[in-house]
Design a protein around this motif. Structure first.
Motif: not given
Length: 126
Positions: A48, A111-112, A114-115, A118-119
């Motif tokens: 990312e 945040e990246a 964590q995202r 979860t994905n």
């Protein structure tokens, strides 16, 4: 007299056994498009852009953490995002040279992570 050489024999046999074991590939050239591997031998799940820098998120197998590395900057290691299975993940900075940058971008990094966590993880109910 036999006991004197026992340690050497054991070490020699152990090294022979290690050489016969096929070790996993750490890096492939060109990189595998399906599941690329970083230099530590961990699978890279995503890359990312954070502050215009590509950051690789490598899965530490068996743990709720990602290893963060720069794609184009040396030294590559930034650190780890831990406690991804909880509501409050934390950034652990491993490389002192990147401390200032990592602290300034701690929130987007966590945040990246964590995202991505979860994905890519699925919930198994028994």
């Amino acid at each position: 007299m036999i006991e004197r050489y026992t340690t050497r024999r054991i070490r020699s046999r152990y090294l022979q056994a290690l050489q016969s074991i096929p070790l996993p590939v750490r890096r492939t050239e060109p990189p595998d498009a399906v599941l690329p591997i970083d230099l530590a031998g961990l699978p890279i799940l995503a890359t990312e852009l954070i502050d215009y820098r590509p950051i690789r998120f490598s899965l530490v197998v068996g743990q709720a953490r990602f290893r963060l590395t720069f794609k184009e900057t040396e030294p590559t290691l930034i650190g780890h995002v831990i406690a991804l299975g909880t509501p409050d993940p934390r950034l652990i900075i491993s490389e002192p040279l990147h401390t200032e940058w990592a602290l300034a971008h701690e929130q987007p990094l966590t945040e990246a992570a964590q995202r991505l966590w979860t994905n890519t993880t699925r919930t198994c109910e028994r």
